[in-house]
Write a protein that holds these residues in place. Structure first.
Motif, PDB file in Angstrom:
ATOM      1  N   GLU A   8       1.578   6.668  -1.577  1.00  0.00           N
ATOM      2  CA  GLU A   8       0.537   5.649  -1.505  1.00  0.00           C
ATOM      3  C   GLU A   8       0.364   5.031  -2.893  1.00  0.00           C
TER       4      GLU A   8
ATOM      5  N   ALA B 184       0.802  -1.228   0.000  1.00  0.00           N
ATOM      6  CA  ALA B 184       0.000   0.000   0.000  1.00  0.00           C
ATOM      7  C   ALA B 184       0.834   1.277   0.000  1.00  0.00           C
ATOM      8  N   GLN B 185       2.147   1.157   0.200  1.00  0.00           N
ATOM      9  CA  GLN B 185       2.966   2.368   0.282  1.00  0.00           C
ATOM     10  C   GLN B 185       4.422   2.082  -0.063  1.00  0.00           C
TER      11      GLN B 185
ATOM     12  N   PHE C 199       0.009  10.152  -4.223  1.00  0.00           N
ATOM     13  CA  PHE C 199      -0.430   8.854  -4.714  1.00  0.00           C
ATOM     14  C   PHE C 199       0.329   8.541  -6.000  1.00  0.00           C
TER      15      PHE C 199
ATOM     16  N   LEU D 217      -0.761  14.441   0.726  1.00  0.00           N
ATOM     17  CA  LEU D 217      -0.640  13.045   0.336  1.00  0.00           C
ATOM     18  C   LEU D 217      -0.231  12.910  -1.121  1.00  0.00           C
TER      19      LEU D 217
ATOM     20  N   ALA E 299      -8.164   1.941  -2.987  1.00  0.00           N
ATOM     21  CA  ALA E 299      -8.625   0.625  -2.554  1.00  0.00           C
ATOM     22  C   ALA E 299      -9.330  -0.103  -3.694  1.00  0.00           C
TER      23      ALA E 299
ATOM     24  N   SER F 143      -1.377   1.529  -5.369  1.00  0.00           N
ATOM     25  CA  SER F 143      -2.320   0.421  -5.459  1.00  0.00           C
ATOM     26  C   SER F 143      -1.529  -0.881  -5.520  1.00  0.00           C
TER      27      SER F 143
ATOM     28  N   LYS G 218      -8.334   7.709  -0.935  1.00  0.00           N
ATOM     29  CA  LYS G 218      -8.057   6.441  -0.270  1.00  0.00           C
ATOM     30  C   LYS G 218      -8.960   5.330  -0.799  1.00  0.00           C
TER      31      LYS G 218
END
Length: 203
Positions: free
Chosen positions: A29, A15-16, A61, A59, A88, A31, A84
């Protein structure tokens, strides 16, 4: 806007990741689909990014492909879907499968993704029904993952796979059951193989 990060991959989790860019380490972050496409730690990683600024946090991504980032940006425009949850969703199934569910109005399958309730699934189908044509003929993101060497320690691979599923939001019982089933079909599979098979079995 930070559009792309290129640097040394210091640490990677489902996840990170942490990427060092000339002495500055970025927590990003990701996927699970992008996680599977990353190089080994210590090698150079390139991630297309989306930067989110909130009152309480900043944040970042990251995505291995521009297509996945584009779908992420489509998802966060849906009412009630934040970054988030969008991540997911992209971890729970690949872009092709997600678009197929939306086109078939299959909200029942979307509900199986952690964090996606019935109302959210129905909203995704309703609001994205006519917005995913550009993704219909795209390659399966998860199918582009490079082959990885089989692990020598199956128990360790199973444990890591279960931990990864927990970090993606699945319940302990779900994770254990799914990984056990995946291990039966791929006893020599790596952690990534087991996670992919587990996710496929739960959707």
């Amino acid at each position: 806007m930070i559009a792309r990060i290129s640097g040394t991959l210091i640490n990677k989790q489902p996840a990170q990741v942490v990427v060092d860019v000339q002495g500055v380490a970025y927590e990003i972050e990701i996927s699970f689909n992008s996680y599977c496409q990353l190089p080994e730690e210590g090698q150079v990683a390139i991630l297309h990014t989306h930067f989110v600024v909130r009152e309480d946090a900043q944040l970042l991504f990251g995505f291995c492909g521009l297509e996945e980032r584009s779908l992420f940006r489509v998802l966060i425009k849906v009412n009630g879907v934040g970054p988030k949850l969008a991540l997911a969703i992209l971890s729970g199934m690949d872009a092709h499968s997600f678009c197929d569910c939306v086109n078939r109005q299959d909200s029942a399958t979307l509900v199986k993704i952690p964090g996606v309730g019935k109302k959210t699934a129905e909203r995704l189908v309703l609001e994205l029904g006519d917005k995913l044509s550009s993704f219909q003929t795209s390659d399966n993101i998860a199918g582009q993952v490079d082959a990885v060497k089989p692990t020598l320690f199956a128990v360790s691979a199973q444990s890591e796979a279960e931990s990864a599923l927990l970090s993606l939001g699945y319940k302990p019982m779900q994770a254990t059951k799914a990984v056990s089933a995946a291990f039966k079909s791929a006893p020599n599979g790596s952690c990534q193989d087991l996670i992919r098979l587990s996710l496929k079995g739960m959707i």
